[in-house]
Design a protein around this motif. Sequence first.
Motif, PDB file in Angstrom:
ATOM      1  N   ARG A   7      48.737 -36.009 -14.534  1.00 54.87           N
ATOM      2  CA  ARG A   7      48.721 -36.126 -15.982  1.00 54.87           C
ATOM      3  C   ARG A   7      47.286 -35.857 -16.435  1.00 54.87           C
ATOM      4  O   ARG A   7      46.348 -36.475 -15.932  1.00 54.87           O
ATOM      5  CB  ARG A   7      49.178 -37.519 -16.396  1.00 54.87           C
ATOM      6  N   ARG A  53      59.066 -39.292 -15.684  1.00 55.59           N
ATOM      7  CA  ARG A  53      58.480 -40.092 -16.756  1.00 55.59           C
ATOM      8  C   ARG A  53      57.085 -40.597 -16.352  1.00 55.59           C
ATOM      9  O   ARG A  53      56.966 -41.573 -15.624  1.00 55.59           O
ATOM     10  CB  ARG A  53      59.411 -41.233 -17.113  1.00 55.59           C
ATOM     11  N   ALA A  56      53.129 -42.603 -21.419  1.00 56.26           N
ATOM     12  CA  ALA A  56      53.378 -43.940 -21.964  1.00 56.26           C
ATOM     13  C   ALA A  56      54.254 -43.897 -23.214  1.00 56.26           C
ATOM     14  O   ALA A  56      54.138 -43.001 -24.047  1.00 56.26           O
ATOM     15  CB  ALA A  56      52.053 -44.614 -22.298  1.00 56.26           C
ATOM     16  N   ASP A  57      55.113 -44.910 -23.321  1.00 52.11           N
ATOM     17  CA  ASP A  57      55.875 -45.127 -24.549  1.00 52.11           C
ATOM     18  C   ASP A  57      55.068 -46.066 -25.449  1.00 52.11           C
ATOM     19  O   ASP A  57      53.915 -46.393 -25.145  1.00 52.11           O
ATOM     20  CB  ASP A  57      57.277 -45.673 -24.242  1.00 52.11           C
ATOM     21  N   GLU A  58      55.668 -46.518 -26.543  1.00 51.72           N
ATOM     22  CA  GLU A  58      54.946 -47.380 -27.482  1.00 51.72           C
ATOM     23  C   GLU A  58      54.561 -48.724 -26.873  1.00 51.72           C
ATOM     24  O   GLU A  58      53.643 -49.386 -27.348  1.00 51.72           O
ATOM     25  CB  GLU A  58      55.747 -47.578 -28.778  1.00 51.72           C
ATOM     26  N   GLY A  60      53.421 -48.921 -23.788  1.00 50.17           N
ATOM     27  CA  GLY A  60      52.440 -48.631 -22.755  1.00 50.17           C
ATOM     28  C   GLY A  60      53.019 -48.415 -21.374  1.00 50.17           C
ATOM     29  O   GLY A  60      52.284 -48.281 -20.406  1.00 50.17           O
ATOM     30  N   LYS A  61      54.341 -48.356 -21.269  1.00 48.99           N
ATOM     31  CA  LYS A  61      54.999 -48.128 -19.977  1.00 48.99           C
ATOM     32  C   LYS A  61      55.275 -46.639 -19.790  1.00 48.99           C
ATOM     33  O   LYS A  61      55.555 -45.932 -20.751  1.00 48.99           O
ATOM     34  CB  LYS A  61      56.306 -48.913 -19.905  1.00 48.99           C
ATOM     35  N   MET A  62      55.204 -46.183 -18.545  1.00 48.18           N
ATOM     36  CA  MET A  62      55.480 -44.771 -18.258  1.00 48.18           C
ATOM     37  C   MET A  62      56.984 -44.528 -18.375  1.00 48.18           C
ATOM     38  O   MET A  62      57.722 -44.655 -17.408  1.00 48.18           O
ATOM     39  CB  MET A  62      54.955 -44.385 -16.866  1.00 48.18           C
ATOM     40  N   ASN A  63      57.428 -44.176 -19.591  1.00 48.19           N
ATOM     41  CA  ASN A  63      58.845 -43.965 -19.870  1.00 48.19           C
ATOM     42  C   ASN A  63      59.121 -42.621 -20.520  1.00 48.19           C
ATOM     43  O   ASN A  63      60.263 -42.366 -20.908  1.00 48.19           O
ATOM     44  CB  ASN A  63      59.380 -45.081 -20.776  1.00 48.19           C
ATOM     45  N   ARG A  64      58.109 -41.783 -20.676  1.00 50.04           N
ATOM     46  CA  ARG A  64      58.308 -40.497 -21.339  1.00 50.04           C
ATOM     47  C   ARG A  64      57.947 -39.353 -20.406  1.00 50.04           C
ATOM     48  O   ARG A  64      56.958 -39.395 -19.690  1.00 50.04           O
ATOM     49  CB  ARG A  64      57.461 -40.427 -22.613  1.00 50.04           C
ATOM     50  N   GLY A 139      44.255 -41.211 -16.492  1.00 54.51           N
ATOM     51  CA  GLY A 139      44.796 -42.413 -15.863  1.00 54.51           C
ATOM     52  C   GLY A 139      43.858 -43.003 -14.807  1.00 54.51           C
ATOM     53  O   GLY A 139      43.302 -44.049 -15.025  1.00 54.51           O
TER      54      GLY A 139
END
Length: 152
Positions: A7, A53, A56-58, A60-64, A139
């Motif tokens: 990333r 994924r 980060a999502d809103e 802060g987790k790696m979900n996108r 990261g």
Amino acid sequence: MIALLQRVSQAAVVVDGETIGAIGTGLMVLVCAERNDTVAEADVLLGKLLAYRVFADEAGKMNRSVADVQGDLLLVPQFTLAADTNSGTRPSFTPAATPDVGRQLFDHFVGQVHARHGAGHVGTGRFGADMKVSLTNDGPVTFWLQVKPKGA
């Protein structure tokens, strides 16, 4: 096939002093074809890469995924990822696809990225060239993805 993805907030590839590929926020991906790989493995790896994924999502987790964030992709051919390093102090590259097959699979992979990833900019390295790759790893986040041929 192997993809080592990082990333990044930016990445670029330079050949003979000329920038041939550059991206902003997205993924810089080293791509390697191994012996016995076919377009089937390339397509499965690409599907996994586009859906993986790592953003980060809103919360802060790696979900996108890179598709979710409309991120850029920089694809760089890198046959040394297939190196056998289990013995001695010099790598063996016998696990790598032949140069002709490696080039065909890399070109197929790039073509499929253009067809399936309309969200972000796509840049590439040059197969067989002496490339200078620079990046800012965000990261840091780095993942190894590998798809083996059936029965391997």
